[in-house]
Scaffold this motif. Structure first.
Motif, PDB file in Angstrom:
ATOM      1  N   TYR A   1      -5.166   8.295  -2.405  1.00 19.85           N
ATOM      2  CA  TYR A   1      -5.844   7.355  -3.293  1.00 19.85           C
ATOM      3  C   TYR A   1      -4.847   6.261  -3.654  1.00 19.85           C
ATOM      4  O   TYR A   1      -3.705   6.545  -4.046  1.00 19.85           O
ATOM      5  N   TRP A   2      -5.267   5.014  -3.542  1.00 16.05           N
ATOM      6  CA  TRP A   2      -4.379   3.873  -3.776  1.00 16.05           C
ATOM      7  C   TRP A   2      -4.421   3.477  -5.247  1.00 16.05           C
ATOM      8  O   TRP A   2      -5.388   2.924  -5.743  1.00 16.05           O
ATOM      9  N   THR A   3      -3.337   3.770  -5.949  1.00 16.69           N
ATOM     10  CA  THR A   3      -3.189   3.399  -7.351  1.00 16.69           C
ATOM     11  C   THR A   3      -2.399   2.098  -7.448  1.00 16.69           C
ATOM     12  O   THR A   3      -1.340   1.958  -6.843  1.00 16.69           O
ATOM     13  N   HIS A   4      -2.917   1.149  -8.207  1.00 17.19           N
ATOM     14  CA  HIS A   4      -2.252  -0.149  -8.351  1.00 17.19           C
ATOM     15  C   HIS A   4      -2.758  -0.786  -9.642  1.00 17.19           C
ATOM     16  O   HIS A   4      -3.831  -0.434 -10.141  1.00 17.19           O
TER      17      HIS A   4
ATOM     18  N   PRO B   1       0.833  -1.201   0.000  1.00 22.85           N
ATOM     19  CA  PRO B   1       0.000   0.000   0.000  1.00 22.85           C
ATOM     20  C   PRO B   1       0.866   1.249   0.000  1.00 22.85           C
ATOM     21  O   PRO B   1       2.078   1.178   0.242  1.00 22.85           O
TER      22      PRO B   1
ATOM     23  N   LEU C   1     -12.693   0.877   0.726  1.00 20.97           N
ATOM     24  CA  LEU C   1     -12.766   0.366  -0.647  1.00 20.97           C
ATOM     25  C   LEU C   1     -14.154   0.611  -1.219  1.00 20.97           C
ATOM     26  O   LEU C   1     -15.127  -0.043  -0.822  1.00 20.97           O
TER      27      LEU C   1
ATOM     28  N   ALA D   1      -9.820   3.414  -2.324  1.00 22.08           N
ATOM     29  CA  ALA D   1      -9.576   2.693  -3.570  1.00 22.08           C
ATOM     30  C   ALA D   1     -10.951   2.337  -4.127  1.00 22.08           C
ATOM     31  O   ALA D   1     -11.963   2.500  -3.450  1.00 22.08           O
ATOM     32  N   THR D   2     -10.995   1.861  -5.364  1.00 24.60           N
ATOM     33  CA  THR D   2     -12.281   1.494  -5.958  1.00 24.60           C
ATOM     34  C   THR D   2     -12.163   0.245  -6.815  1.00 24.60           C
ATOM     35  O   THR D   2     -11.170   0.063  -7.534  1.00 24.60           O
TER      36      THR D   2
ATOM     37  N   TRP E   1      -4.668  -3.215 -10.800  1.00 22.07           N
ATOM     38  CA  TRP E   1      -5.681  -4.192 -10.408  1.00 22.07           C
ATOM     39  C   TRP E   1      -6.192  -4.980 -11.618  1.00 22.07           C
ATOM     40  O   TRP E   1      -7.037  -5.875 -11.450  1.00 22.07           O
TER      41      TRP E   1
ATOM     42  N   VAL F   1      -8.111   1.186   4.986  1.00 19.59           N
ATOM     43  CA  VAL F   1      -8.535   1.462   3.611  1.00 19.59           C
ATOM     44  C   VAL F   1     -10.059   1.409   3.492  1.00 19.59           C
ATOM     45  O   VAL F   1     -10.694   0.458   3.972  1.00 19.59           O
TER      46      VAL F   1
ATOM     47  N   ASP G   1      -8.539   6.170 -11.979  1.00 19.16           N
ATOM     48  CA  ASP G   1      -7.524   6.596 -11.017  1.00 19.16           C
ATOM     49  C   ASP G   1      -7.429   8.117 -10.909  1.00 19.16           C
ATOM     50  O   ASP G   1      -7.225   8.652  -9.811  1.00 19.16           O
TER      51      ASP G   1
END
Length: 328
Positions: free
Chosen positions: A203-206, A56, A65, A173-174, A208, A63, A188
């Motif tokens: 905001y958690w950017t990954h 993270p 979500l 996050a979404t 996914w 978090v 994002d």
């Protein structure tokens, strides 16, 4: 590989939580290479006790979500809850875009039931559909991934960020970011804009949408027999999808019930379901989507341009029956 998932730690109770779902259908001998490789990585992770290596953002322990539906949440919830770096995950359901109300309730109740099964807190937010339509005014004929979708993401992420700020979460996050039918940058960017309004929120950017996350999402969905929705969610997506079906002689979308307008009503085969969301299929469809949007509300022109939707056929069986177009 039908190995049972090892015990994970609940991010809300800090006690052991036995997850009952497994990988679902064994990979067929003709499975694509990407699916075989992704499944092997999942198997190796399980052999190590399924401790996620998910990293993270700095200083993120709690978090919130945002979830659009249960199928899109499965793999993200699993990854977050099995990460030693995360203390708490709460699912936040705010989707006033989903129409009609019957479809909204189906998706919400399934998501709520999935969270209850896993012992994860679920926040049921208002169905603020009147305000959603006000914000979408003037964009009724935008193509998907256009300005209307940006506005829709903004509305949902604004509410998510506000709740996170008021309840001392470190990040949002979404699950919208898991679907290849969504533009991950568009999703994002919306999340980052909304989180930036609060000094204490990230905001958690990954990625996914990786092969591993995609196949795992469909493995969970198949084992849980999740409802397979036939369109993105809003009334405009429903309209455009039914326009395409009518042009191609395909039954219209069915809301709820045990029979879909086209294809299976519930997820059942991870490989088939994942192939319906292959990057090649998605890219081909959206490369043509703007041609329809340019017709706006001109019904005659829309009918002519709707023919480009034929490229959205994602799996045509040998008997000529088109399947799998309800995987959003």
């Amino acid at each position: 590989q039908n190995n049972e998932l090892p015990t994970l730690m609940s991010s809300t109770t800090s006690t052991s939580l036995e997850l009952t779902y497994n990988e679902g259908t064994t990979l067929p001998s003709n499975a694509p290479e990407w699916a075989v490789a992704a499944s092997e990585r999942i198997r190796e992770k399980r052999a190590m006790g399924f401790v996620s290596d998910l990293c993270p953002p700095d200083r993120v322990k709690n978090v919130l979500l945002h979830s659009c539906c249960a199928p899109c949440s499965g793999a993200m919830v699993e990854e977050m809850c099995s990460s030693p770096a995360i203390d708490k995950v709460v699912v936040f359901f705010y989707n006033p875009n989903i129409h009609p109300r019957k479809e909204y309730e189906i998706r919400k109740e399934e998501n709520k039931g999935f969270c209850k099964k896993l012992g994860i807190e679920f926040v049921d937010c208002d169905y603020d559909s009147d305000y959603w339509y006000k914000r979408m005014k003037g964009m009724e004929f935008d193509a998907e991934r256009g300005n209307r979708c940006t506005e829709c993401f903004d509305m949902r992420m604004e509410r998510t960020a506000l709740y996170a700020h008021e309840n001392s979460f470190d990040a949002i996050a979404t699950t919208n970011a898991t679907s290849r039918w969504k533009d991950s940058k568009q999703v994002d960017d919306s999340g980052a804009r909304c989180a930036a309004k609060y000094e204490d929120l990230q905001y958690w950017t990954h990625d996914w949408q990786s092969d591993e996350m995609t196949i795992r999402k469909y493995q969970i969905s198949a084992n849980e027999k999740f409802y397979k929705q036939e369109y993105c969610g809003c009334s405009y997506s429903l309209r455009d999808s039914n326009d395409w079906r009518k042009a191609n002689g395909i039954p219209k979308i069915q809301i709820g019930g045990d029979t879909a307008g086209l294809g299976d009503r519930y997820f059942s085969d991870p490989i088939v379901d994942a192939q319906e969301e292959s990057q090649e299929v998605v890219d081909e469809f959206f490369a043509q989507a703007n041609e329809i949007a340019e017709a706006g509300g001109n019904r005659k022109e829309r009918k002519k341009r709707i023919e480009v939707y034929k490229s959205r056929r994602k799996d045509e069986a040998s008997d000529g029956v088109t399947n799998g177009l309800n995987n959003w």
